[in-house]
Design a protein around this motif. Structure first.
Motif, mmCIF file in Angstrom:
data_model
loop_
_atom_site.group_PDB
_atom_site.id
_atom_site.type_symbol
_atom_site.label_atom_id
_atom_site.label_comp_id
_atom_site.label_asym_id
_atom_site.label_seq_id
_atom_site.Cartn_x
_atom_site.Cartn_y
_atom_site.Cartn_z
ATOM 1 N N UNK A 179 13.627 10.076 7.712
ATOM 2 C CA UNK A 179 14.190 9.249 8.789
ATOM 3 C C UNK A 179 13.091 8.740 9.721
ATOM 4 N N UNK A 180 12.208 9.630 10.152
ATOM 5 C CA UNK A 180 11.166 9.254 11.108
ATOM 6 C C UNK A 180 10.163 8.271 10.509
ATOM 7 N N UNK A 181 9.723 8.529 9.286
ATOM 8 C CA UNK A 181 8.690 7.683 8.683
ATOM 9 C C UNK A 181 9.228 6.310 8.296
ATOM 10 N N UNK A 182 10.407 6.264 7.714
ATOM 11 C CA UNK A 182 10.972 4.980 7.298
ATOM 12 C C UNK A 182 11.305 4.115 8.503
ATOM 13 N N UNK A 183 11.894 4.718 9.518
ATOM 14 C CA UNK A 183 12.230 3.943 10.721
ATOM 15 C C UNK A 183 10.963 3.451 11.428
ATOM 16 N N UNK A 184 9.908 4.253 11.403
ATOM 17 C CA UNK A 184 8.638 3.829 11.997
ATOM 18 C C UNK A 184 8.040 2.668 11.195
ATOM 19 N N UNK A 185 8.045 2.805 9.866
ATOM 20 C CA UNK A 185 7.485 1.749 9.012
ATOM 21 C C UNK A 185 8.266 0.448 9.149
ATOM 22 N N UNK A 186 9.563 0.574 9.366
ATOM 23 C CA UNK A 186 10.422 -0.619 9.450
ATOM 24 C C UNK A 186 10.115 -1.467 10.689
ATOM 25 N N UNK A 187 9.421 -0.890 11.647
ATOM 26 C CA UNK A 187 9.002 -1.671 12.824
ATOM 27 C C UNK A 187 7.966 -2.728 12.440
ATOM 28 N N UNK A 188 7.226 -2.479 11.360
ATOM 29 C CA UNK A 188 6.120 -3.353 10.969
ATOM 30 C C UNK A 188 6.373 -4.130 9.676
ATOM 31 N N UNK A 207 0.860 -1.177 0.000
ATOM 32 C CA UNK A 207 0.000 0.000 0.000
ATOM 33 C C UNK A 207 0.895 1.226 0.000
ATOM 34 N N UNK A 208 0.377 2.319 -0.514
ATOM 35 C CA UNK A 208 1.131 3.568 -0.580
ATOM 36 C C UNK A 208 0.890 4.386 0.680
ATOM 37 N N UNK A 209 1.937 5.067 1.140
ATOM 38 C CA UNK A 209 1.816 5.895 2.348
ATOM 39 C C UNK A 209 2.676 7.142 2.219
ATOM 40 N N UNK A 257 0.000 8.180 10.382
ATOM 41 C CA UNK A 257 -1.345 7.692 10.112
ATOM 42 C C UNK A 257 -1.431 6.899 8.818
ATOM 43 N N UNK A 258 -0.733 7.367 7.782
ATOM 44 C CA UNK A 258 -0.711 6.650 6.509
ATOM 45 C C UNK A 258 -0.076 5.271 6.673
ATOM 46 N N UNK A 259 1.009 5.230 7.433
ATOM 47 C CA UNK A 259 1.720 3.973 7.651
ATOM 48 C C UNK A 259 0.855 3.003 8.454
ATOM 49 N N UNK A 260 0.185 3.509 9.457
ATOM 50 C CA UNK A 260 -0.704 2.652 10.261
ATOM 51 C C UNK A 260 -1.807 2.036 9.401
#
Length: 387
Positions: free
Chosen positions: A123-132, A72-74, A79-82
């Motif tokens: 940095x913030x978005x990619x590292x957050x997405x990488x948790x999931x 999916x695109x974010x 919020x987009x990542x979630x």
């Protein structure tokens, strides 16, 4: 060394941004299954945060396909990542596609962000997405209009934060093959981790160079191509994946690359997309157009009758098309006309063609295509002359 090229299909996401196109969830599921059978490595099923319908479609596709990765695109927002996390929860194979614009015009006019703020968002978005997600794809939107040194800094920031796929979007179809090749050569020199990740490209066709730019990227380090079937998409559309696949197939000698696409299923998936979008495939469309394997010129028809390789670099069977056709018109030669008459059961020799062909040419001058009915009429006139 032979490269493995991945195909990332965004027909269901960017393709749906075509004016007037709106896939139902059922259509998206059916298309996803057919794309999986075609051999696509990753399907971008939608933009989950965009609407309830898009979320449900991504979720349905995630559950429907078994071998192909679903994404999916974010935007670079939590919020987009979630939303992507939730929508792809039941996928057998999944990734996320995070993007933020990096070019000056987008930073200043759209995002109202400084270079440093964009880097922090990456940095913030990619590292957050990488948790999931084990696989995080990052796209610096409008990459080809971004300062090269800053683009490399943004890409390395994403890699350091956990991105394993970097997509280089030619968002407005601005670049050209030579310039795109130079950009990839520059990135290979300036990005320390270039060889450690997959580089992808997402080319738009505003200047008619999306496929050419994609092929140039493959030659210069890209191992994933993003695009759509029939080249549909925003504005002038995307790189047509069927053309990229055919190009790699015909020019193995040049690209030294392989992929998972089952080329024989190409015509069928093209026709399905055409039906669901209600967008007829142009007759002169490469690979899948009605005229792609049709020859009217007398010189071409003569060559084809002697050896198909004279004017066809692909066989129609190789892409799932029915057969080569030699439609008869005012440019056709006597060889093709005689061959067609023999196929219809007439016993015609070259001597007879000296009288038949002028009758044919007179008819052809007044009609676009000479039909079998027209040919029977011509033969009736000829038989009256010789009787």
């Amino acid at each position: 060394m032979t490269k493995q090229i991945q195909f990332f299909d965004t027909t269901l996401r960017d393709g749906e941004q075509t004016i007037g196109v709106n896939f139902s969830i059922e259509q998206k599921v059916e298309l996803a299954k057919q794309l999986e059978a075609w051999g696509v490595d990753c399907i971008e099923a939608g933009f989950p945060i965009a609407s309830k319908g898009d979320f449900e479609a991504v979720s349905a596709v995630a559950q429907a396909v078994k071998k192909t990765c679903v994404t999916g695109l974010a935007r670079a927002r939590k919020g987009d990542i979630d939303a992507c996390v939730a929508a792809t929860a039941k996928a057998a194979h999944k990734q996320i596609h995070v993007f933020i614009a990096t070019s000056p015009v987008h930073r200043e006019s759209k995002l109202h962000m400084s270079k440093e703020q964009v880097l922090k968002a990456i940095k913030d978005s990619v590292s957050y997405a990488h948790q999931f997600f084990e696989i995080v794809e990052f796209s610096p939107e409008d990459a080809t209009r971004t300062e090269y040194d800053y683009l490399c800094k943004a890409i390395q920031t994403a890699i350091d934060a956990g991105a394993s796929v970097i997509n280089i979007p030619d968002t407005v179809g601005y670049t050209n093959p030579a310039e795109f090749a130079e950009l990839f050569q520059y990135m290979q020199k300036k990005i320390p981790s270039f060889a450690e990740v997959t580089f992808s490209v997402h080319c738009h066709d505003d200047l008619g160079m999306a496929v050419a730019n994609s092929m140039a990227a493959i030659k210069n380090g890209a191992t994933r191509i993003e695009g759509t079937v029939n080249g549909i998409g925003e504005r002038a559309g995307n790189a047509a994946l069927e053309e990229v696949a055919a190009g790699l197939y015909v020019r193995k000698d040049y690209y030294d690359a392989v992929d998972r696409i089952d080329l024989k299923k190409t015509k069928a998936i093209s026709e399905l997309i055409s039906r669901y979008t209600k967008m007829p495939v142009p007759h002169n469309k490469a690979v899948v157009g009605a005229n792609a394997f049709a020859h009217e010129s007398g010189i071409h028809q003569d060559g084809m009758l002697k050896s198909p390789q004279t004017y066809e670099i692909l066989t129609p069977e190789s892409v799932g098309a029915a057969k080569t056709t030699l439609p008869l018109g005012k440019l056709s030669g006597s060889h093709a006309v005689m061959t067609k008459l023999r196929q219809m059961g007439y016993s015609v020799e070259r001597e007879g063609m000296q009288q038949i062909f002028p009758i044919f040419k007179n008819k052809a001058d007044h009609t676009a295509i000479v039909s079998e009915a027209d040919l029977r009429e011509i033969m009736e006139k000829f038989e009256k002359v010789v009787s």
